[in-house]
Design a protein around this motif. Sequence first.
Motif, PDB file in Angstrom:
ATOM      1  N   ASP A 200       0.849  -1.189   0.000  1.00  0.00           N
ATOM      2  CA  ASP A 200       0.000   0.000   0.000  1.00  0.00           C
ATOM      3  C   ASP A 200       0.888   1.244   0.000  1.00  0.00           C
ATOM      4  OD1 ASP A 200      -1.671   2.212   0.964  1.00  0.00           O
ATOM      5  OD2 ASP A 200      -3.141   0.660   1.467  1.00  0.00           O
ATOM      6  N   PRO A 201       0.653   2.193  -0.899  1.00  0.00           N
ATOM      7  CA  PRO A 201       1.485   3.403  -0.955  1.00  0.00           C
ATOM      8  C   PRO A 201       1.490   4.198   0.355  1.00  0.00           C
ATOM      9  CG  PRO A 201       0.013   3.307  -2.857  1.00  0.00           C
ATOM     10  CD  PRO A 201      -0.357   2.171  -1.951  1.00  0.00           C
ATOM     11  N   ARG A 202       0.445   4.040   1.175  1.00  0.00           N
ATOM     12  CA  ARG A 202       0.402   4.759   2.451  1.00  0.00           C
ATOM     13  C   ARG A 202       1.492   4.280   3.412  1.00  0.00           C
ATOM     14  NH1 ARG A 202      -5.651   3.585   4.018  1.00  0.00           N
ATOM     15  NH2 ARG A 202      -4.977   1.623   3.088  1.00  0.00           N
ATOM     16  N   ASP A 203       2.061   3.110   3.153  1.00  0.00           N
ATOM     17  CA  ASP A 203       3.095   2.550   4.020  1.00  0.00           C
ATOM     18  C   ASP A 203       4.514   2.926   3.581  1.00  0.00           C
ATOM     19  OD1 ASP A 203       1.224   1.326   5.684  1.00  0.00           O
ATOM     20  OD2 ASP A 203       1.169  -0.481   4.455  1.00  0.00           O
ATOM     21  N   ARG A 204       4.634   3.829   2.656  1.00  0.00           N
ATOM     22  CA  ARG A 204       5.947   4.224   2.133  1.00  0.00           C
ATOM     23  C   ARG A 204       6.870   4.763   3.228  1.00  0.00           C
ATOM     24  NH1 ARG A 204       9.002   2.913  -2.059  1.00  0.00           N
ATOM     25  NH2 ARG A 204      10.573   4.482  -2.370  1.00  0.00           N
ATOM     26  N   ARG A 205       6.302   5.529   4.159  1.00  0.00           N
ATOM     27  CA  ARG A 205       7.110   6.088   5.244  1.00  0.00           C
ATOM     28  C   ARG A 205       7.710   4.971   6.100  1.00  0.00           C
ATOM     29  NH1 ARG A 205       4.959   9.316  10.395  1.00  0.00           N
ATOM     30  NH2 ARG A 205       6.957   9.779  11.335  1.00  0.00           N
TER      31      ARG A 205
END
Length: 118
Positions: free
Chosen positions: A72-77
């Motif tokens: 998921d791109p939201r987990d990039r951090r």
Amino acid sequence: MTAIKRFLIAAAILAPLATAPPMLRAQDTFVTSGGIAIRLAPATQLSCPELLAKIDEIDATGYRGLRAGPRDPRDRRLFEYESAVSNRYYSSCGATGANRTSATEILRGGFKPRATSN
């Protein structure tokens, strides 16, 4: 100013923080897209055993599945933080003997994913 007025002012100031998404409430905590909270302590402040524990903690979330990057791109951090922790662990802790295995054993074994599915 009465106590009730002070309370109402404080409540008005703090209300946006209470309704913010969980990942924005504290700078040092990240909540994965799957809802798992991870404390993001600076890698430079962690000892070798703490770095290894943090790698295991992040891995246990399964946020990447079998992929090299986050599903998921939201987990990039979290992915970027995991990279920083891993880089510090492998560059700083191997020489201290605080590693799980030798470099030769790691390379001989190849990549063995823990997760069974994406």
